[in-house]
Design a protein around this motif. Structure first.
Motif, mmCIF file in Angstrom:
data_model
loop_
_atom_site.group_PDB
_atom_site.id
_atom_site.type_symbol
_atom_site.label_atom_id
_atom_site.label_comp_id
_atom_site.label_asym_id
_atom_site.label_seq_id
_atom_site.Cartn_x
_atom_site.Cartn_y
_atom_site.Cartn_z
ATOM 1 N N PRO A 160 0.903 -1.142 -0.295
ATOM 2 C CA PRO A 160 0.268 0.078 0.158
ATOM 3 C C PRO A 160 0.948 1.332 -0.380
ATOM 4 O O PRO A 160 0.190 2.346 -0.648
ATOM 5 C CB PRO A 160 -0.966 -0.021 1.261
ATOM 6 C CG PRO A 160 0.123 -0.809 2.125
ATOM 7 C CD PRO A 160 0.629 -1.678 1.097
ATOM 8 N N GLU A 161 2.106 0.994 0.808
ATOM 9 C CA GLU A 161 3.142 2.370 0.566
ATOM 10 C C GLU A 161 3.436 2.903 -0.956
ATOM 11 O O GLU A 161 3.646 4.085 -1.203
ATOM 12 C CB GLU A 161 4.039 2.378 1.423
ATOM 13 C CG GLU A 161 5.405 0.848 0.072
ATOM 14 C CD GLU A 161 4.575 -0.212 1.240
ATOM 15 O OE1 GLU A 161 5.213 -1.369 0.570
ATOM 16 O OE2 GLU A 161 3.488 -0.841 1.910
ATOM 17 N N THR A 162 3.126 2.047 -2.462
ATOM 18 C CA THR A 162 3.410 2.999 -3.006
ATOM 19 C C THR A 162 2.104 3.608 -4.079
ATOM 20 O O THR A 162 1.600 4.114 -4.832
ATOM 21 C CB THR A 162 3.504 1.868 -4.931
ATOM 22 O OG1 THR A 162 2.276 0.538 -4.501
ATOM 23 C CG2 THR A 162 4.963 0.548 -4.141
ATOM 24 N N LEU A 163 0.702 3.390 -3.481
ATOM 25 C CA LEU A 163 0.005 4.602 -3.481
ATOM 26 C C LEU A 163 -0.093 5.795 -3.835
ATOM 27 O O LEU A 163 0.722 5.961 -2.703
ATOM 28 C CB LEU A 163 -1.421 4.031 -2.736
ATOM 29 C CG LEU A 163 -1.280 2.473 -2.593
ATOM 30 C CD1 LEU A 163 -3.484 2.212 -1.611
ATOM 31 C CD2 LEU A 163 -1.993 1.565 -4.496
ATOM 32 N N ARG A 164 -0.403 6.147 -4.630
ATOM 33 C CA ARG A 164 -0.873 7.586 -5.001
ATOM 34 C C ARG A 164 -2.394 7.935 -4.457
ATOM 35 O O ARG A 164 -2.870 7.876 -5.069
ATOM 36 C CB ARG A 164 -0.082 8.382 -5.859
ATOM 37 C CG ARG A 164 1.422 8.468 -6.823
ATOM 38 C CD ARG A 164 1.788 8.665 -7.719
ATOM 39 N NE ARG A 164 0.989 7.431 -8.509
ATOM 40 C CZ ARG A 164 0.501 7.531 -9.939
ATOM 41 N NH1 ARG A 164 1.758 8.230 -10.709
ATOM 42 N NH2 ARG A 164 -0.394 6.505 -10.407
ATOM 43 N N TRP A 165 -2.553 8.748 -3.326
ATOM 44 C CA TRP A 165 -4.091 9.384 -3.282
ATOM 45 C C TRP A 165 -3.568 10.508 -3.662
ATOM 46 O O TRP A 165 -3.176 11.413 -3.958
ATOM 47 C CB TRP A 165 -3.798 9.758 -1.966
ATOM 48 C CG TRP A 165 -3.792 7.974 -1.333
ATOM 49 C CD1 TRP A 165 -2.470 7.662 -0.472
ATOM 50 C CD2 TRP A 165 -4.370 7.531 -0.779
ATOM 51 N NE1 TRP A 165 -2.195 6.443 0.183
ATOM 52 C CE2 TRP A 165 -3.483 5.646 -0.290
ATOM 53 C CE3 TRP A 165 -5.862 7.323 -0.763
ATOM 54 C CZ2 TRP A 165 -4.563 4.885 0.891
ATOM 55 C CZ3 TRP A 165 -6.616 6.456 -0.482
ATOM 56 C CH2 TRP A 165 -6.549 4.979 0.468
ATOM 57 N N PRO A 166 -5.034 10.750 -4.485
ATOM 58 C CA PRO A 166 -5.622 12.079 -5.345
ATOM 59 C C PRO A 166 -5.777 13.274 -4.282
ATOM 60 O O PRO A 166 -6.274 13.038 -3.255
ATOM 61 C CB PRO A 166 -6.945 11.312 -5.856
ATOM 62 C CG PRO A 166 -6.950 9.983 -5.349
ATOM 63 C CD PRO A 166 -6.377 9.429 -4.481
ATOM 64 N N ARG A 167 -5.359 14.178 -5.100
ATOM 65 C CA ARG A 167 -5.948 15.757 -3.490
ATOM 66 C C ARG A 167 -6.678 15.914 -3.529
ATOM 67 O O ARG A 167 -8.042 15.780 -4.612
ATOM 68 C CB ARG A 167 -4.852 16.479 -4.698
ATOM 69 C CG ARG A 167 -3.455 16.540 -4.586
ATOM 70 C CD ARG A 167 -2.705 17.232 -5.218
ATOM 71 N NE ARG A 167 -3.274 17.820 -6.777
ATOM 72 C CZ ARG A 167 -2.499 18.057 -7.598
ATOM 73 N NH1 ARG A 167 -1.936 19.242 -7.124
ATOM 74 N NH2 ARG A 167 -2.412 17.913 -8.843
ATOM 75 N N GLY A 168 -7.350 16.181 -2.265
ATOM 76 C CA GLY A 168 -8.623 16.533 -2.247
ATOM 77 C C GLY A 168 -9.424 15.448 -1.902
ATOM 78 O O GLY A 168 -10.488 15.725 -2.155
ATOM 79 N N ARG A 169 -9.119 14.481 -1.995
ATOM 80 C CA ARG A 169 -10.068 13.179 -1.614
ATOM 81 C C ARG A 169 -10.222 12.695 -0.012
ATOM 82 O O ARG A 169 -11.118 11.981 -0.117
ATOM 83 C CB ARG A 169 -9.899 12.060 -2.587
ATOM 84 C CG ARG A 169 -10.000 12.515 -4.474
ATOM 85 C CD ARG A 169 -11.736 11.805 -4.792
ATOM 86 N NE ARG A 169 -11.699 11.380 -5.196
ATOM 87 C CZ ARG A 169 -11.330 10.014 -5.628
ATOM 88 N NH1 ARG A 169 -10.766 10.336 -6.970
ATOM 89 N NH2 ARG A 169 -11.774 8.786 -5.885
#
Length: 171
Positions: A160-169
């Motif tokens: 899970p550390e490779t995930l890029r979280w969408p901004r503002g979500r």
């Protein structure tokens, strides 16, 4: 008046000059596709065109699970079906399908497609591969994620550390 074979106003070639033989509109690519090769198919040597060899290789890649090859084979099947339908000579017999819904089938399908794998620590629990989670996170128009959502997503995602979280979500 001179003595000639043709009367005045009469042509010596009534049909005119014969038309030049037309060169067919064949591309270099089509010429290459029509070349013949000797290939080993099913343990026997056969003479095939380059196009047939490419189709065989695409089918082999599709059976090996390569997604682009699978798409190409499905398109080839679709084209064949459309051509047969236009021809009108194909009669289809109705088929009956039985569907068996089972978690094992869904898990196996996700494993084959590379979407999820069993958790090495707990084989009865499955973890979604990071690329699949990332694809789901990247879909536009989704609601904001709560802290619990983020925690659950990380828990059920392998790496899970490779995930890029969408901004503002993230709430």
């Amino acid at each position: 008046m001179s003595d000639t074979r043709f009367k005045p106003g009469q042509s010596g070639n009534p049909k005119g000059r014969p038309p030049k033989a037309r060169r067919p509109n064949v591309t270099a690519f089509e010429i290459v596709l029509d070349k013949r090769l000797t290939a080993n198919v099913g343990g026997r040597e056969r003479e095939l065109t380059v196009e047939e060899v490419l189709q065989q290789q695409t089918l082999k890649d599709a059976l090996a699970g390569k997604r682009m090859a699978i798409r190409k084979v499905l398109k080839m099947i679709e084209k064949r079906e459309a051509a047969l339908a236009r021809k009108g000579g194909v009669r289809r017999t109705p088929m009956t399908f039985e569907q068996h819904h089972c978690a094992d089938n869904a898990n196996e399908a996700m494993r084959i497609l590379g979407i999820a794998e069993p958790d090495p620590e707990f084989p009865s629990r499955w973890k979604v591969n990071a690329w699949a989670t990332q694809a789901a996170l990247s879909k536009p128009g989704r609601r904001k994620f709560t802290d619990k959502d983020v925690k659950d997503i990380k828990f059920f995602t392998s790496d899970p550390e490779t995930l890029r979280w969408p901004r503002g979500r993230i709430a």
